[in-house]
Design an enzyme around this catalytic site. Structure first.
Site, PDB file in Angstrom:
ATOM      1  N   LYS A   8      -3.427   8.441   2.960  1.00  0.00           N
ATOM      2  CA  LYS A   8      -4.663   8.230   3.739  1.00  0.00           C
ATOM      3  C   LYS A   8      -4.506   8.763   5.164  1.00  0.00           C
ATOM      4  O   LYS A   8      -5.482   9.253   5.753  1.00  0.00           O
ATOM      5  CB  LYS A   8      -5.052   6.750   3.758  1.00  0.00           C
ATOM      6  N   TYR A  19       0.853  -1.198   0.000  1.00  0.00           N
ATOM      7  CA  TYR A  19       0.000   0.000   0.000  1.00  0.00           C
ATOM      8  C   TYR A  19       0.891   1.252   0.000  1.00  0.00           C
ATOM      9  O   TYR A  19       0.510   2.299  -0.529  1.00  0.00           O
ATOM     10  CB  TYR A  19      -0.971  -0.027   1.181  1.00  0.00           C
TER      11      TYR A  19
HETATM   12  O1  0WE Z   1      -6.977   2.961  -1.640  1.00  0.00           O
HETATM   13  C1  0WE Z   1      -6.974   1.944  -2.294  1.00  0.00           C
HETATM   14  C2  0WE Z   1      -6.469   1.958  -3.726  1.00  0.00           C
HETATM   15  C3  0WE Z   1      -6.538   3.282  -4.410  1.00  0.00           C
HETATM   16  C4  0WE Z   1      -5.697   3.344  -5.663  1.00  0.00           C
HETATM   17  C5  0WE Z   1      -5.739   2.368  -6.639  1.00  0.00           C
HETATM   18  C6  0WE Z   1      -4.947   2.492  -7.780  1.00  0.00           C
HETATM   19  C7  0WE Z   1      -4.888   1.422  -8.834  1.00  0.00           C
HETATM   20  C8  0WE Z   1      -4.534   1.993 -10.179  1.00  0.00           C
HETATM   21  C9  0WE Z   1      -4.879   4.432  -5.836  1.00  0.00           C
HETATM   22  N1  0WE Z   1      -4.099   4.570  -6.944  1.00  0.00           N
HETATM   23  C10 0WE Z   1      -4.141   3.627  -7.908  1.00  0.00           C
HETATM   24  N2  0WE Z   1      -3.357   3.811  -9.005  1.00  0.00           N
HETATM   25  C11 0WE Z   1      -3.461   3.041 -10.101  1.00  0.00           C
HETATM   26  O2  0WE Z   1      -2.689   3.204 -11.075  1.00  0.00           O
HETATM   27  N3  0WE Z   1      -7.400   0.772  -1.728  1.00  0.00           N
HETATM   28  C12 0WE Z   1      -7.804   0.768  -0.339  1.00  0.00           C
HETATM   29  C13 0WE Z   1      -7.447  -0.511  -2.441  1.00  0.00           C
HETATM   30  C14 0WE Z   1      -6.124  -1.170  -2.250  1.00  0.00           C
HETATM   31  O3  0WE Z   1      -5.065  -0.778  -2.977  1.00  0.00           O
HETATM   32  C15 0WE Z   1      -3.985  -1.530  -2.545  1.00  0.00           C
HETATM   33  C16 0WE Z   1      -4.394  -2.386  -1.537  1.00  0.00           C
HETATM   34  C17 0WE Z   1      -5.770  -2.163  -1.336  1.00  0.00           C
HETATM   35  C18 0WE Z   1      -6.653  -2.821  -0.345  1.00  0.00           C
HETATM   36  C19 0WE Z   1      -2.664  -1.493  -2.963  1.00  0.00           C
HETATM   37  C20 0WE Z   1      -1.751  -2.349  -2.383  1.00  0.00           C
HETATM   38  C21 0WE Z   1      -2.139  -3.194  -1.373  1.00  0.00           C
HETATM   39  C22 0WE Z   1      -3.456  -3.225  -0.935  1.00  0.00           C
END
Ligand code: 0WE
Length: 263
Positions: free
Chosen positions: A164, A157
């Site tokens: 966050k 993450y």
């Molecule tokens: O906040 C998130 C993800 C938000 C996010 C997703 C992306 C994918 C595509 C932000 N930036 C991007 N950029 C991109 O290019 N989450 C809570 C979901 C999430 O994301 C992870 C998680 C989880 C759960 C990333 C790594 C590990 C766990």
């Protein structure tokens, strides 16, 4: 009769029918709210218009939160349709894909750090700053979406966790600043959900499986779970709650240790 009858809600961050913003929009609509939406790019316009239509909304306006001029134009255009609004939902996050894989120190760099914080945290303050005149005098509520990585270290993450953490501090500083205007500001920290944004993430399947085994409720959460909690937080039922982060994660965050096949 719904708990949001007569309320007007702006939903920022709807991208697909798996978006958390979609679960929130449906729940708010079912509680009686009228809705307005943004679309980030022309590519998304048709899809967002169609989903808005399903919730009886024809207010769908362009807005990419990375540009101050677009934020101003968004609220100027909205003011042509509504004299004000009662709810703003911020369901937006972004870090460059290379930031969300591998070791933190290998991935992090100045540009990725800046973009993650700009899009995922500053944008909440930017929307509050520009949208504030339209929320005055109506007991309005802002709501944003966070994740456990704000307060715990997790694999991959990476810099999104820092962003966050900044977002959650932003909730507190905005709540403190806007409280005297009668505007509440809260966040929901949702458990992992297979959205479009999350679909590209390596290991998400394993993370969902782990949470559904270790969480007290022994399941993952849905966008409807998040939507229902969101309806409460932006409603007058939560009139005494501001600056809070509410976990909607099947209880995962309260577990200190999980041992498979023990109660
Ligand atoms: O906040 C998130 C993800 C938000 C996010 C997703 C992306 C994918 C595509 C932000 N930036 C991007 N950029 C991109 O290019 N989450 C809570 C979901 C999430 O994301 C992870 C998680 C989880 C759960 C990333 C790594 C590990 C766990």
């Amino acid at each position: 009769m719904g708990i949001l009858d007569g309320k007007r809600a702006v939903i920022v961050g709807l991208a697909s029918n798996r978006s958390i913003a979609w679960g929130i929009a449906r729940a708010l609509r079912s509680q009686g709210a009228e809705l307005a939406f943004n679309y980030q790019t022309d590519k998304l316009r048709g899809r967002v218009e169609k989903m808005a239509g399903q919730l009886e909304s024809d207010i769908v306006l362009p807005l990419d939160v990375s540009e101050d001029a677009q934020i101003q134009r968004f609220f100027d255009a909205l003011a042509g349709q509504w004299d004000g609004f009662d709810v703003l939902v911020h369901s937006v996050a972004y870090a460059p894909a290379d930031q969300l894989a591998g070791r933190y120190l290998d991935a992090v760099n100045r540009e990725g750090f800046g973009i993650a914080h700009d899009i995922s945290s500053y944008s909440l303050a930017a929307l509050a700053k520009t949208g504030r005149p339209m929320m005055l005098g109506r007991q309005a509520a802002l709501l944003t979406l966070s994740y456990l990585g704000a307060v715990r270290a997790l694999p991959s993450y990476n810099v999104m966790g820092l962003a966050k953490a900044s977002l959650e501090a932003n909730v507190r500083f905005l709540a403190h600043d806007l409280g005297p205007d009668g505007i509440r500001v809260n966040g929901i920290s949702a458990g992992p959900i297979r959205t479009l944004a999350a679909s590209g993430i390596k290991g998400l399947r394993q993370m969902l499986a782990h949470v559904s085994e270790a969480a007290p409720l022994r399941r993952n959460v849905t966008i409807d779970d998040v939507g229902n909690a969101a309806s409460f937080l932006v409603s007058d039922l939560a009139a005494g709650i501001t600056g809070e982060i509410l976990y909607v994660d099947a209880g995962y965050n309260i577990v200190g240790m999980h041992m498979p096949s023990t109660p």
